[in-house]
Design a protein around this motif. Structure first.
Motif, PDB file in Angstrom:
ATOM      1  N   ASP A 101       0.868  -1.174   0.000  1.00 41.54           N
ATOM      2  CA  ASP A 101       0.000   0.000   0.000  1.00 41.54           C
ATOM      3  C   ASP A 101       0.904   1.223   0.000  1.00 41.54           C
ATOM      4  OD1 ASP A 101      -2.043   1.845   0.335  1.00 41.54           O
ATOM      5  OD2 ASP A 101      -2.164   1.526   2.501  1.00 41.54           O
ATOM      6  N   ARG A 112      -3.300  -1.471  -2.750  1.00 41.09           N
ATOM      7  CA  ARG A 112      -3.088  -0.033  -2.599  1.00 41.09           C
ATOM      8  C   ARG A 112      -4.409   0.668  -2.286  1.00 41.09           C
ATOM      9  NH1 ARG A 112      -3.463   3.405  -6.666  1.00 41.09           N
ATOM     10  NH2 ARG A 112      -3.110   1.764  -8.201  1.00 41.09           N
ATOM     11  N   THR A 131     -10.101   1.880   4.172  1.00 40.57           N
ATOM     12  CA  THR A 131      -8.790   2.404   3.772  1.00 40.57           C
ATOM     13  C   THR A 131      -7.756   2.059   4.839  1.00 40.57           C
ATOM     14  OG1 THR A 131      -9.922   4.227   2.668  1.00 40.57           O
ATOM     15  CG2 THR A 131      -7.554   4.477   3.066  1.00 40.57           C
TER      16      THR A 131
END
Lengths: 372, 351
Positions: free
Chosen positions: B150, B199, B216
């Motif tokens: 990420d 990501r 997220t």
């Protein structure tokens, strides 16, 4: 042929040329941090090592630390280029705790390196002279500067894992369009040169050759290939290298009693046969062994902590199956990110194997031939 | 500190790639020995895969996961190397996952089992040296079973065995001795195959659950968590930037695509046997029996057939790689025997 070998071995023993095999192999423990500490921190660490119950340990003598600059007389430990301070403290502290040290020396200083790197194969004369300096300083008569003498360190391994490019480069060199094995021949020359110098400096010393890393097959297809334990020994036989003892490192895949890949405990008889061609009856020291409890890129095989403890016990049993094996040295005291075979985790909490180690060493007294 | 590169290959057995390997010209197919459990991914012109097998020796058994990477150009695969190899006697490896990073032929890998916490590795430095980002032998350590890159952080989802202690999102820089490693709790009880990190997105489902959560990822956990019902028991979760692909058991089997922004769930495929799925770019690849299908968001369309049962599929958004189980008779040491391989090839383009 086998009878002849046994006869030669018996004669050698009778003549006192080699140490009699112990009743049971000694289980030792190495702490690779000893030489990085001093003062109170070193004392604490030595106390921890002593608490393991070990009576024998192995100390890395880092040549580039002791000789950062080129000595004028490399065989003289008093040469001002040498700095022995850390090793004087380590050895004195070990013997004070009734722990017998043995040495292994390696890592080439920049001034002695052909490549500028520390893993460069050393020039034979330089590395042999350093062995002589070690032997002389720790022959039991060297003044400690406090009115006494430094302890005797009887056993000196010539280098560490010279069959692996990490410690000895190159392993192979290009010749006529193909690679040929180089390390075993060069290493043989080093042992041959070091042997008489060490003996002259410390007549009681035991020169330990081989010190091979756990490599099975030899694939010479580039300079940093590895050479197999057996192949390495065979080349040393061809070179008729003088030794008093042979050492090797075993990190088996599988339990000590089941693993059969070369090198593992089951291959000790094969190795013993080779060692007899170098020095009939010479003892065998397994100066590194162990099991990792988590993955690290330097050793990608791992077991659980409970397995490590159980297999430590099996390691002692496996060693005791072979009378010629005098020593099995567990590597290492404590985990670090690159080596997770410690008896203690990186935060120093004990793994189950710590307790098993203590029980094992308590059950196997150190023979008199290994007293400090 | 000892550095011991070089000894591992020698003591840990040979590479499993049988043919089509090496750095020469691109080959139509690569053969992997036997029928191991494959996970795969493709990005940035690189195909990566992990092959998990039980290694039976004459006297004992251990377990191994080999991670490989290869260049993909056109329909060819070349330059196969196996830079990471996990070997253990701690127990079967049941939670291996590999994700391509999309740059410098990189990948991240984890390989855990029910009885041990496996490593999280990032591959590789410019010198082709892997970096072990996380590795904990403590029996109480959470077991990582999904991993992804990420931005500049390697992230993984891990859970304590049996669900005790809940799940965590681990994060670290892909450098040795990373000092900025973090661990933050996330809600739920995911297990192997039921979590995925990429990501800007982390997704997971509870063991036995029928919905997917996503949000997220960051060092302090997963923010903006949302949840979408999948209409059946979730069997597998795969996240890529923008959406999540799930394999769901609802009577038969179905593959769903959950849009991360809208939360809309679309059924891409239905069938009677459990499919393999891959995702990359804006596409989904599905291996169902011997059929290779792809989707760009709507119903999956067939793009090819495999020569045998499909072990895994991967896509970079434009091409599909298929790992197919093949067996053939061959003479080995003078005896006719059945040789099983997992063949890897580019099966077609995404439609």
């Amino acid at each position: 042929m086998r009878i002849m070998r046994l006869l030669i071995a018996a004669l050698a023993l009778a003549a006192g040329l080699v140490a009699a095999p112990a009743q049971g192999a000694i289980l030792g423990l190495q702490d690779d941090q000893l030489q990085n500490l001093s003062g109170a921190a070193l004392d604490q660490r030595l106390d921890l090592l002593q608490a393991s119950g070990t009576k024998v340990t192995r100390v890395d003598v880092i040549w580039k630390f002791v000789a950062p600059t080129k000595p004028a007389d490399a065989t003289d430990p008093a040469d001002p280029a040498y700095d022995w301070k850390r090793y004087d403290q380590v050895v004195t502290g070990l013997v004070a705790r009734d722990i017998t040290p043995m040495f292994t020396y390696y890592w080439t200083p920049e001034w002695a390196s052909r490549t500028g790197k520390t893993n460069a194969a050393p020039r034979v004369a330089d590395a042999a002279a350093f062995a002589a300096a070690i032997a002389r300083r720790y022959n039991g008569t060297w003044p400690d500067g406090k009115g006494g003498t430094l302890p005797l360190v009887k056993r000196i391994e010539i280098w560490n894992e010279p069959n692996i490019a990490t410690f000895w480069f190159p392993q192979c060199r290009r010749q006529g369009g193909r690679y040929v094995m180089e390390s075993a021949r060069q290493y043989s020359a080093l042992v041959a040169a070091a042997y008489p110098q060490v003996k002259a400096a410390s007549p009681q010393s035991i020169v330990v050759g081989g010190v091979t890393g756990p490599v099975g097959s030899s694939v010479c297809d580039q300079a940093d290939s590895s050479v197999g334990t057996i192949t390495f020994a065979q080349e040393m036989i061809r070179q008729r290298v003088p030794i008093d003892a042979w050492s090797l490192h075993l990190y088996p895949i599988g339990s000590p009693l089941q693993a059969y890949f070369v090198p593992s405990w089951k291959t000790i008889p094969q190795i013993t046969g080779l060692v007899d061609r170098l020095k009939p009856g010479a003892p065998i020291y397994v100066t590194e062994t162990g099991y990792h409890t988590s993955y690290n890129r330097y050793h990608r095989y791992f077991v659980s902590e409970a397995q490590q403890a159980a297999w430590l016990v099996e390691t002692a049993r496996a060693a005791n199956q072979y009378p010629r094996v005098e020593l099995a040295m567990w590597f290492n005291l404590q985990d670090n990110p690159f080596w997770t075979g410690g008896l203690r985790r990186s935060n120093l909490t004990p793994k189950p194997a710590w307790g098993q180690f203590k029980a094992q060493v308590a059950a196997t007294p150190r023979p008199a031939t290994w007293a400090p | 500190m000892r550095h011991r590169t070089g000894m591992l290959a020698a003591i840990a057995g040979g590479a499993l790639v049988l043919a089509g390997a090496g750095s020469g010209a691109a080959s139509a197919a690569v053969k992997i020995g036997d029928w191991g459990t494959i996970t795969a991914d493709m990005a940035g012109g690189t195909l990566v895969w992990s092959d998990t097998q039980t290694a039976r020796t004459k006297t004992f058994t251990y377990w191994r996961t080999d991670a490989a990477r290869a260049r993909v150009s056109g329909n060819g695969i070349s330059g196969v190397t196996e830079p990471v190899a996990v070997r253990t006697s701690a127990g079967p490896i049941t939670g291996a996952e590999i994700r391509a990073t999309g740059t410098a032929r990189g990948f991240v890998l984890t390989a855990s089992g029910a009885t041990f916490a496996g490593p999280v590795s990032w591959c590789c430095t410019a010198e082709a040296v892997e970096v072990v980002v996380s590795s904990d032998g403590d029996g109480a350590a959470p077991h990582p079973f999904s991993v992804g890159l990420d931005g500049a952080r390697v992230r993984w989802i891990a859970a304590a065995p049996g669900g005790a202690g809940g799940a965590v999102l681990g994060s670290a820089d892909p450098v040795e001795n990373a000092e900025r490693a973090t661990s933050a709790p996330i809600p739920g009880r995911p297990g192997p195959g039921l979590a995925s990190v990429a990501r800007g997105i982390a997704a997971w489902a509870d063991v036995g659950g029928s919905s997917v959560r996503w949000g997220t990822p960051a060092d302090d956990g997963v923010s903006g968590i949302r949840e979408a019902a999948q209409g059946g028991r979730v069997l597998a979760v795969r996240a890529v930037p923008g959406f999540i692909v799930s394999v769901v058991r609802a009577g038969g089997y179905r593959v769903t695509r959950t849009d991360a922004a809208s939360g809309a769930v679309t059924v891409l495929w239905r069938g009677s046997a459990r499919p393999q799925v891959g995702a990359g770019g804006r596409a989904v690849a599905i291996g169902a029996g011997r059929a290779v299908l792809t989707s760009r968001g709507g119903a999956a369309r067939k793009v090819g057939d495999a020569k045998g049962p499909i072990a895994a599929v991967a896509t970079d958004g434009s091409r599909v790689a298929v790992f197919e189980r093949v067996s053939r008779t061959a003479k080995v040491k003078g005896r006719v025997t059945t040789v099983r391989t997992t063949d890897v090839r580019i099966a077609g383009k995404v439609r």
